[in-house]
Design a protein around this motif. Structure first.
Motif, PDB file in Angstrom:
ATOM      1  N   LEU A 284     100.698  42.964 106.731  1.00 51.52           N
ATOM      2  CA  LEU A 284     100.959  43.794 105.561  1.00 51.52           C
ATOM      3  C   LEU A 284     102.438  44.157 105.510  1.00 51.52           C
ATOM      4  O   LEU A 284     103.056  44.464 106.533  1.00 51.52           O
ATOM      5  N   ILE A 285     103.004  44.068 104.331  1.00 48.75           N
ATOM      6  CA  ILE A 285     104.410  44.400 104.142  1.00 48.75           C
ATOM      7  C   ILE A 285     104.520  45.877 103.791  1.00 48.75           C
ATOM      8  O   ILE A 285     103.894  46.361 102.847  1.00 48.75           O
ATOM      9  N   ASP A 286     105.267  46.565 104.605  1.00 50.59           N
ATOM     10  CA  ASP A 286     105.461  47.991 104.345  1.00 50.59           C
ATOM     11  C   ASP A 286     106.333  48.180 103.120  1.00 50.59           C
ATOM     12  O   ASP A 286     107.465  47.685 103.063  1.00 50.59           O
ATOM     13  N   GLU A 287     105.787  48.867 102.139  1.00 49.25           N
ATOM     14  CA  GLU A 287     106.554  49.168 100.942  1.00 49.25           C
ATOM     15  C   GLU A 287     107.053  50.600 101.009  1.00 49.25           C
ATOM     16  O   GLU A 287     106.350  51.485 101.491  1.00 49.25           O
ATOM     17  N   PRO A 288     108.236  50.817 100.570  1.00 51.17           N
ATOM     18  CA  PRO A 288     108.752  52.193 100.632  1.00 51.17           C
ATOM     19  C   PRO A 288     107.932  53.124  99.740  1.00 51.17           C
ATOM     20  O   PRO A 288     107.509  52.750  98.654  1.00 51.17           O
ATOM     21  N   GLU A 289     107.678  54.304 100.244  1.00 55.06           N
ATOM     22  CA  GLU A 289     106.921  55.284  99.469  1.00 55.06           C
ATOM     23  C   GLU A 289     107.762  55.773  98.294  1.00 55.06           C
ATOM     24  O   GLU A 289     108.976  55.965  98.427  1.00 55.06           O
ATOM     25  N   PRO A 290     107.135  55.929  97.143  1.00 55.16           N
ATOM     26  CA  PRO A 290     107.899  56.425  95.987  1.00 55.16           C
ATOM     27  C   PRO A 290     108.407  57.842  96.220  1.00 55.16           C
ATOM     28  O   PRO A 290     107.747  58.643  96.892  1.00 55.16           O
TER      29      PRO A 290
END
Length: 433
Positions: A284-290
């Motif tokens: 899973l690619i960690d996406e930055p939290e909004p």
């Protein structure tokens, strides 16, 4: 036994201890009054205009206050109520305020779209069943639900239920009948064990056939002439492939590769084996939290609250609500909109004579009192009854009159020597409390 179904319907319902507001058409009053009295006698908190508005009270103001304070709106659907603007306004307000809305279908009618997604109690058919649905939808307390079937029957809303002996008769089952019963837990355990045994039996059967095939091939390998070895090996390979090709156990295909390293099915065997291997987990690619939205300022919160209150006033669409909003929200950006609505209620125009600038026929409404001639585009309250004429002359025809506390809007001030004629908009029916 009469309230057994009502109690059962409470198990998964949030209990409702707040006030239930009735929204209905006056033509359905007979049913509504009996239902309200049944609920009240059972212990529920209900509000019905015909039962709860005290003599001398303002009818529209009492309804508005009760609707604001109630937790649940019980709307009676009939051919007349769905055409009533007041009923639909009350429904819209309750939905906007996230109040519990429970429809009752009293007669076949065109149900408004906004209510079709809600569970309704159908009193056009089996009323005992409809009462059970109503209890569940209202989420009444158990003590209320247990009494409601009795009070509803007393008001002839449903039929009285007769006590049955069905529970008692079931205790006389014969020993033979009891012996024939199989406990459900035992049956489930037996079924599960049988399924496990069936799977193991299939695997061991395949393994046994495979072992027999290998033994036959080995025996022939030792006893046959060298020129027959290839044919025998191909026959054993073919036999084993037919046995395992439709199986889903990877171990069988691994064993086939080990025993027949040059078989003609090798490509198929490897493809099958690859399909049975577990799929690796996808990283899973960690996406930055909004970034969180900034907190609203106090001014934004105040404006949002004012807008919410103004929307509620527009939804009710009554003179008293616009008047109250205009009086109490002196700094609101929606005050001019409330003023426009109030002017719409002043449906007459005329002229009133002012003997001098010191006459005190009108007082400023909603603002500190002033002296002298009234100001244009301001609301005033009549201090006494005055005759209103159609023109700015004493012989102009009379077009109406104001009474004490009538709301008027000054449109024009006309000097006539030392006196004045004041052009106003007014209404005989709308006053300032």
């Amino acid at each position: 036994m009469r309230s057994l179904n009502l109690k059962h319907s409470l198990k998964k319902t949030i209990m409702n201890t707040g006030t239930i507001f009735f929204s209905y058409s006056r033509q359905d009053s007979d049913f509504v009054i009996h239902l309200a009295q049944s609920l009240r006698e059972a212990g529920a908190k209900v509000w019905l205009d015909q039962l709860d508005i005290q003599p001398g009270s303002r009818w529209d103001k009492s309804i508005e206050q009760a609707l604001f304070k109630s937790d649940t709106l019980l709307v009676i659907l009939s051919r007349t109520s769905v055409e009533s603007a007041n009923v639909m306004d009350e429904v819209s307000f309750a939905l906007e305020e996230n109040k519990r809305v429970v429809p009752i279908l009293l007669e076949e009618c065109d149900i408004p779209f906004r209510l079709r997604r809600l569970q309704f109690a159908d009193f056009t058919g089996n009323r005992n069943q409809a009462l059970n649905t109503l209890v569940a939808s209202l989420g009444l307390e158990e003590r209320v639900a247990s009494k409601l079937s009795d009070t509803a029957a007393d008001h002839k809303l449903i039929e009285k239920a007769e006590n049955t002996t069905g529970v008692k008769s079931t205790t006389h089952a014969t020993v033979e009948e009891k012996n024939q019963e199989i406990p459900s837990s035992t049956a489930q355990t037996s079924t599960s064990a049988a399924q496990k045994t069936s799977k193991n039996t299939i695997f061991y059967s395949i393994a046994a056939v495979f072992a027999i095939g290998i033994a036959i091939w080995s025996l022939v390998q030792f006893q046959s002439p060298p020129d027959e070895n290839t044919q025998i090996a191909e026959t054993a390979d073919e036999t084993d492939w037919k046995l395992i090709q439709n199986q889903s156990d990877a171990r069988l295909f691994e064993a086939h590769i080990a025993n027949f390293d040059s078989c003609e099915h090798m490509a198929l065997v490897k493809t099958k084996l690859d399909s049975l291997k577990p799929t690796p987990d996808v990283a899973l690619i960690d996406e930055p939290e909004p970034e969180p939205e900034p907190e609203p300022t106090p001014e934004e919160l105040a404006l949002a609250q004012q807008q919410k209150e103004w929307e509620a006033v527009k939804l009710l669409n009554h003179y008293a609500n616009y008047l109250n909003f205009y009086k109490t929200h002196t700094e609101s950006e929606f005050r001019e909109a409330a003023k426009t609505k109030l002017i719409d209620y002043l449906d007459q125009t005329g002229y009133v004579y002012y003997g001098s600038k010191y006459s005190n026929y009108f007082d400023l409404a909603f603002e500190p009192p002033g002296d002298g001639v009234p100001l244009v585009d301001k609301f005033y309250v009549a201090t006494q009854a005055r005759t209103i004429r159609g023109g700015s002359k004493s012989n102009s025809p009379v077009v109406g009159s104001t009474k004490s506390k009538s709301l008027v809007l000054v449109e024009e001030v006309i000097e006539s020597g030392s006196s004045y004629w004041i052009k106003i908009k007014f209404s005989n029916e709308h006053v300032v409390n």
